[in-house]
Write an enzyme that holds these catalytic residues in place. Structure first.
Site, PDB file in Angstrom:
ATOM      1  N   HIS A  20     174.086  95.321  14.942  1.00 36.66           N
ATOM      2  CA  HIS A  20     172.658  95.613  14.819  1.00 36.66           C
ATOM      3  C   HIS A  20     172.234  95.634  13.346  1.00 36.66           C
ATOM      4  CE1 HIS A  20     172.902 100.253  14.090  1.00 36.66           C
ATOM      5  NE2 HIS A  20     174.028  99.702  13.728  1.00 36.66           N
ATOM      6  N   CYS A  48     165.815  94.866  13.403  1.00 35.75           N
ATOM      7  CA  CYS A  48     166.643  95.007  14.607  1.00 35.75           C
ATOM      8  C   CYS A  48     166.301  93.991  15.693  1.00 35.75           C
ATOM      9  CB  CYS A  48     166.585  96.438  15.134  1.00 35.75           C
ATOM     10  SG  CYS A  48     165.001  96.950  15.831  1.00 35.75           S
ATOM     11  N   HIS A  59     164.518 100.800  18.814  1.00 38.02           N
ATOM     12  CA  HIS A  59     165.646 100.147  18.132  1.00 38.02           C
ATOM     13  C   HIS A  59     166.464  99.406  19.177  1.00 38.02           C
ATOM     14  CE1 HIS A  59     168.515  99.350  14.968  1.00 38.02           C
ATOM     15  NE2 HIS A  59     169.510  99.855  15.682  1.00 38.02           N
TER      16      HIS A  59
END
Length: 300
Positions: free
Chosen positions: A273, A215, A261
């Site tokens: 993402h 990420c 994240h």
């Protein structure tokens, strides 16, 4: 009479939506040309192969006919030397006129009697294939002509589309796999375009491109393309950026507490993402995870 704009007022530049509409029209023209080209090109390749295969069949048949004709020539020479039909044969070989074409053909038939059947079969088959190849060669030539014409049309329309795409503002992002996105700055557009271009690439822990991402590796890679350096760690990226109340395309969106994240926001509640192992880089819905905050790489 054409309307004249007042002095100092220029014609309005087309909006991105108008340019997009023109691109759509051009694509409507291009797609049939592409499909026609695909058909003609496919036919060309098939017919070229058929012509090549027929050429391979004709070659040995021509050789057989040549060998048989050589044998007839040897036979004719032997007949001449031994005196068989010497009078008529002598006139025939010397080019003299017998006055009767039928006699000439009868003499040739006499000389070819031993080979006539086999030659007839070989020559008939060869001529049949040759006739087929002649037709195929004409078809291939026609295919090549159409192939070239369609390729030129395709190239011209593609160039028109490229020109239209190049006329879009630099803040207008259009990448396959992503929706059309309007950004505020060229840097944001570059980051968004870069992130979108990675859609479909695998998630691999602790990687930051160009072929795999996690990420924070994806957001680091996207903003690096726009000249902004971020650390490959979600917590540091939070600290290196600035809180915003109203997010816009290109901002980072963080999740969970503590943050673990991050994605790159593209507007309309969506982000690009790298979700997790087993899921490639993709467009996600922001609201499906608990948002910790939106942050900009530049203070505003």
């Amino acid at each position: 009479m054409a309307a004249v704009l007042p002095a100092g007022i220029a014609a309005a530049e087309p909006s991105p939506a108008q340019i997009e509409a023109e691109i759509d029209k051009k694509w409507e023209q291009l797609e049939p040309v592409i499909e026609q080209y695909n058909k003609v090109h496919s036919d060309l390749q098939k017919n070229q192969k058929k012509a090549k295969d027929l050429g391979k069949k004709i070659e040995p048949l021509s050789l057989q006919a040549d060998i048989a004709l050589d044998r007839i020539g040897v036979f004719a020479a032997q007949q001449y030397k031994t005196g068989g039909g010497a009078g008529q044969l002598g006139m025939l070989l010397s080019g003299a006129k017998t006055g009767d074409l039928t006699d000439q053909l009868a003499m040739i038939d006499l000389l070819a009697r031993q080979e006539k059947a086999s030659i007839a079969d070989v020559v008939a088959t060869r001529d049949k294939f040759s006739a087929q190849k002649t037709k195929l060669d004409a078809l291939v030539a026609d295919n090549k002509k159409k192939d070239g014409e369609l390729a030129a049309r395709r190239k011209q329309i593609a160039a028109d589309i490229k020109k239209l795409e190049d006329s879009l503002p630099v803040t207008h992002v259009k990448v396959p796999g992503c929706p059309t996105i309007e950004t505020k700055t060229a840097a944001e557009a570059k980051a968004v375009k870069t992130a979108c271009a990675q859609i479909g690439k695998p998630y691999v822990f602790a990687t930051a491109g160009p072929s795999t991402f996690d990420c924070s590796g994806l957001t680091e890679y996207a903003w690096a393309a726009a000249g902004v350096s971020l650390t490959h760690y979600t917590g540091d990226q939070w600290d290196e950026t600035y809180a915003v109340s109203t997010p816009r395309a290109g901002d980072l969106v963080f999740f969970y507490s503590p943050v673990s994240h991050v994605g790159l926001y593209i507007g309309n509640g969506k982000m690009v993402h790298a979700p997790r192992a087993g899921k490639p880089v993709q467009i996600g819905i922001v609201s499906q995870q608990p948002v910790a905050g939106y942050r900009s790489v530049k203070k505003r």
